[in-house]
Design an enzyme around this catalytic site. Structure first.
Site, PDB file in Angstrom:
ATOM      1  N   GLU A 221       0.836  -1.205   0.000  1.00 23.34           N
ATOM      2  CA  GLU A 221       0.000   0.000   0.000  1.00 23.34           C
ATOM      3  C   GLU A 221       0.868   1.251   0.000  1.00 23.34           C
ATOM      4  O   GLU A 221       0.358   2.359   0.143  1.00 23.34           O
ATOM      5  CB  GLU A 221      -0.931  -0.017   1.203  1.00 23.34           C
ATOM      6  N   LYS A 304      23.814   5.676  14.664  1.00 20.37           N
ATOM      7  CA  LYS A 304      23.154   6.066  13.430  1.00 20.37           C
ATOM      8  C   LYS A 304      22.432   4.847  12.857  1.00 20.37           C
ATOM      9  O   LYS A 304      22.897   3.711  12.991  1.00 20.37           O
ATOM     10  CB  LYS A 304      24.161   6.619  12.426  1.00 20.37           C
TER      11      LYS A 304
END
Length: 344
Positions: A221, A304
């Site tokens: 979707e 990170k």
């Protein structure tokens, strides 16, 4: 001459008034064709070596059909039909998977992907963009943009409407191939060159670009960008996004592992390992600072997001109080709704 080829296909296509190819349709492309087949067609085509797109006549198509009658019945039947064509015909032979040199070659490789004969990143697509002309895709087929205005006038004078569906380098996949076992709510949102695995459902807002796709089963979707491959059993929620290498500007290959869930309006700029969840509305890029939490929700360290790329069983979320992006081990089993995927 060696009779070993990487790929071969016989196609019918569209040329502009200068004789330049706009598009090619290959009904039955072959990957690694038999040497017997290649030996049979080479003399008819005058083929000796290399990657070539050879324009053929109706008579040559009939000759090829005869040559393949006892070697490959399906190809022979196709060539018998092609011999009746009023549109230009082409035989495209690829001795190796090398950089592209012609429009028919580019279309062959896009077909190989959408026919599930090769997976994303499995083909050399170097040089593809200059070889795909920008085309008006219309109710009368592909039309060169310089010829469009005249064709529109001709249609109007006949009391007809020439409808232009899109102006693009890539056509929609379903005008060329509909893979088995898929649902696509809006076919304009899946480009030729997409790999759509069996059991995949693409809802109205879903999108799959060329050289990207899904292993299947799965629910799409959101956006599967160029170069992104989604593993089996993964769902992309409404409006979510996967950053492709084209849009990201980097060389990191984005992928989604098996059994993942990317929530509505979320997004990723890192590869996800298996059984990852990204909370709705959270977009993670490679440089996003992520707080790693232990089982007691205590901070272990800040990293990170790229350092978590490809790791399994992670849950990415945003702290609703301080806005920090957090990551925990995903303890909840991610189970897709079996009833949803059972009827694909």
């Amino acid at each position: 001459m060696s009779n070993a080829l990487f790929s071969i296909a016989f196609g019918v296509g569209t040329q502009n008034r200068q004789g330049n190819w706009l598009e090619v349709f290959y009904a039955l492309p072959l990957l690694k064709p038999s040497e017997q087949l290649v030996a049979a067609v080479a003399p008819v085509l005058g083929y000796s070596a290399g990657n070539q797109a050879i324009t053929i006549s109706n008579a040559q198509a009939a000759q090829l059909a005869t040559a393949l009658k006892d070697i490959d019945a399906a190809q022979a039947a196709l060539l018998t039909r092609l011999a009746e064509s009023h549109k230009p015909l082409v035989a495209t032979l690829l001795a190796e998977d090398a950089a592209l040199t012609s429009t028919p070659e580019a279309y062959l490789k896009l077909h190989l992907l959408s026919h599930r004969l090769a997976k994303p990143h499995g083909l050399n697509l170097t040089g593809i963009f200059p070889l795909l002309p920008n085309v008006a895709w219309t109710s009368q087929g592909a039309i060169d943009l310089s010829e469009l205005a005249e064709r529109q006038l001709e249609a109007r004078l006949k009391g007809e409407l020439l409808e232009v569906f899109s102006v693009d380098k890539f056509p929609k996949m379903t005008d060329y191939v509909v893979p088995a076992g898929v649902r696509i709510a809006d076919t304009a949102r899946v480009r030729l060159g997409a790999y759509v695995g069996e059991g995949t459902t693409v809802m109205h807002e879903g999108f799959i670009n060329f050289n990207g796709g899904t292993e299947g089963p799965g629910m799409i979707e959101g956006r599967v960008s160029a170069g992104v491959f989604v593993g089996k059993g993964s769902d992309l929620g409404g409006g979510c996004s996967t950053m492709g290498t084209l849009s990201g500007g980097g060389n990191i290959v984005i992928s989604v592992g098996e059994g993942c869930l990317i929530g509505a309006n979320a997004g990723i700029g890192i590869p996800l390992g298996d059984r990852n969840i990204v909370e709705a509305g959270l977009y993670i890029t490679a440089g996003t600072k992520v707080a790693l939490l232990d089982d007691q929700n205590q901070l272990v360290k800040v990293v990170k997001a790229r350092e978590l790329a490809g790791q399994a069983d992670l849950l990415f979320r945003r702290n609703s109080q301080n806005g920090a992006v957090e990551c925990k081990t995903n303890k909840t089993a991610i189970e897709l709704n079996e009833a949803l995927h059972a009827h694909n």
